[in-house]
Design a protein around this motif. Sequence first.
Motif, PDB file in Angstrom:
ATOM      1  N   ASP A 245       0.823  -1.204   0.000  1.00  0.00           N
ATOM      2  CA  ASP A 245       0.000   0.000   0.000  1.00  0.00           C
ATOM      3  C   ASP A 245       0.858   1.257   0.000  1.00  0.00           C
ATOM      4  OD1 ASP A 245       0.923  -0.738   2.495  1.00  0.00           O
ATOM      5  OD2 ASP A 245      -0.810   0.060   3.578  1.00  0.00           O
ATOM      6  N   TYR A 246       1.978   1.226   0.757  1.00  0.00           N
ATOM      7  CA  TYR A 246       2.875   2.378   0.758  1.00  0.00           C
ATOM      8  C   TYR A 246       3.547   2.550  -0.604  1.00  0.00           C
ATOM      9  CZ  TYR A 246       2.577   3.040   5.838  1.00  0.00           C
ATOM     10  OH  TYR A 246       2.132   3.311   7.110  1.00  0.00           O
ATOM     11  N   ARG A 247       3.954   1.447  -1.206  1.00  0.00           N
ATOM     12  CA  ARG A 247       4.611   1.533  -2.513  1.00  0.00           C
ATOM     13  C   ARG A 247       3.660   2.107  -3.560  1.00  0.00           C
ATOM     14  NH1 ARG A 247       6.029  -3.867  -1.676  1.00  0.00           N
ATOM     15  NH2 ARG A 247       4.893  -4.450  -3.591  1.00  0.00           N
TER      16      ARG A 247
ATOM     17  N   LEU B 100      11.321   2.728  -7.531  1.00  0.00           N
ATOM     18  CA  LEU B 100       9.907   2.433  -7.773  1.00  0.00           C
ATOM     19  C   LEU B 100       9.431   3.180  -9.015  1.00  0.00           C
ATOM     20  CD1 LEU B 100       8.480   2.937  -4.150  1.00  0.00           C
ATOM     21  CD2 LEU B 100       9.209   0.785  -5.209  1.00  0.00           C
ATOM     22  N   ASN B 101       8.572   2.527  -9.799  1.00  0.00           N
ATOM     23  CA  ASN B 101       7.949   3.221 -10.928  1.00  0.00           C
ATOM     24  C   ASN B 101       6.575   3.767 -10.510  1.00  0.00           C
ATOM     25  OD1 ASN B 101       6.186   1.042 -10.920  1.00  0.00           O
ATOM     26  ND2 ASN B 101       7.083   0.073 -12.734  1.00  0.00           N
ATOM     27  N   GLY B 102       5.837   4.301 -11.446  1.00  0.00           N
ATOM     28  CA  GLY B 102       4.571   4.935 -11.126  1.00  0.00           C
ATOM     29  C   GLY B 102       3.519   3.994 -10.581  1.00  0.00           C
ATOM     30  N   ALA B 103       3.666   2.692 -10.829  1.00  0.00           N
ATOM     31  CA  ALA B 103       2.717   1.710 -10.300  1.00  0.00           C
ATOM     32  C   ALA B 103       3.129   1.212  -8.912  1.00  0.00           C
ATOM     33  CB  ALA B 103       2.609   0.533 -11.258  1.00  0.00           C
ATOM     34  N   GLY B 104       4.257   1.719  -8.393  1.00  0.00           N
ATOM     35  CA  GLY B 104       4.743   1.261  -7.095  1.00  0.00           C
ATOM     36  C   GLY B 104       5.509  -0.041  -7.173  1.00  0.00           C
TER      37      GLY B 104
END
Length: 520
Positions: free
Chosen positions: A301-303, A338-342
Amino acid sequence: MIATAARFCSALSGWRRRGVLTLLGAVTVLGLPPFDIWPIAFLTLPLFLWVFEGGRTKKAAFGAGWWFAFGYFLAGFYWISNALVVFSPDFWWMVPFALVGLPVVMAVYYGLATVLVDRVIPASELPEGTARRLARILLLTAAFVGADLLRGTLFTGFPWNVFGYLWSGSGGLSQGAAWLGAYGLGVPVLLSGFLPALLPNGRPGRFALATAFAIPLAFLIAGTLRLSDAPDMAAQQADANRPGLRLVQPNIPQQEKWKRDLRVRNFEQHLNASRVNRPDWVKTVIWPETAAAFAIDQAEDYRVSAGAWAVPDGGLLITGAPRLLDDPKRLYNAAVALNGAGTMVATYEKSHLVPFGEYVPLSQYLPFGKVAAGAIDYSPGPGPQTLSLPGLPPVGPMICYEVIFPGAVVDPDNRPDWMLNLTNDAWYGHTTGPYQHLQHSRLRAIEEGLPLIRAASTGISAAFDAYGREVGRIGLGENGILDLRLPPAIAPTLFARLGNLFAIGLIILLAGVGFALRKR
């Protein structure tokens, strides 16, 4: 007057001798950041040499190097004791061990160095002439640089404030690190500092003094010429083809960093700083060491939140965070992209861990745990690596004090185009420690010919180009952001090609010339 001062120093004994040696070592620290008064070596090193010459026993020879180095480390390492009480007052009893114990141990290397030099050329056999005194200076320079190398290598190593850093505050002089490295730079620093001790020898002494001034002058001219050929930094920052970065320094006090009830607040502070007024050309956001104060691979969830809120469109977030693996259970101090999707697209695990800070040596025999948060010791990663990240040149990451090891910061078989240092200097408060740590980082850029980007939780976040020139910074104790274009790399420097072999070669050369002069 100079001859009188030399005789006075040589005649010192007992507590006066030990006190003067300790004081001289402590005053030499003024050559280091944040003071950067590098000419102080012209005062302290000749006085030390004269006191050293007054010893007539092996014990006195050992004491000369040991007491001088003890004072140097006592004044240069005092900030370490601050870390023990910042996180928890329960560690107050360890303060004397950090404040005094570490200098006591580290000074042994330099006591052995002076014993070795005195064994080759005993002070009792010094004639009135110059040759043997010059030989002693060459041998002592070689022995002290050798002690620096051993201190930075043995028992996991701790090369903090090796003597080469006495020139690190000068833009021109510090360029010598591109050829010699921090260890090798100690050779001209110490040699030029010791040579004025020959002044009482009349005409040869005056020639030695001129040589002492000529050495830093030559390095200053060569370094200035090197910088004059460097590309314009403003033009580099205006180049739209260079990747855009944002550094985030949240300035969260260490006492609040790991509190569970403040975890969400701290995380949101990073998120907001990542997004506010961010220009479109910034595609990579960089958070400091353990900015995510939770096991990031177990906190989806944080990612996802970080990817959605902090990551620019088509870009990345690089953050420090613990990684906890379950089978077998291992904890890493890591850097994660991390990318935009976490999604985690790359990870790096810190390999050079801090003894007693991140793990406890021989923990089965000691009644206390590590100073850092958590009951599990951190595990070491595989060593220097080069990460390939989407939209960025290959990067060599380092976490915290991994950056202080000359010649051991990048993968030589897969050289990166830039270096990234994630750190947390909140432990050390407003002391000299964060300034010294920053200067270590800057010299790695000069040594390797690679730009270095440094993100600190609180401390000093900064960016340096491949010549060690500062692109920008967020000051000590400030909450802020820094947007910049990633400077380009240059061709590998002499040090990048040879590493610390050059320093070892200089030690052998000085020792050989010293032995040859000894016979005269």
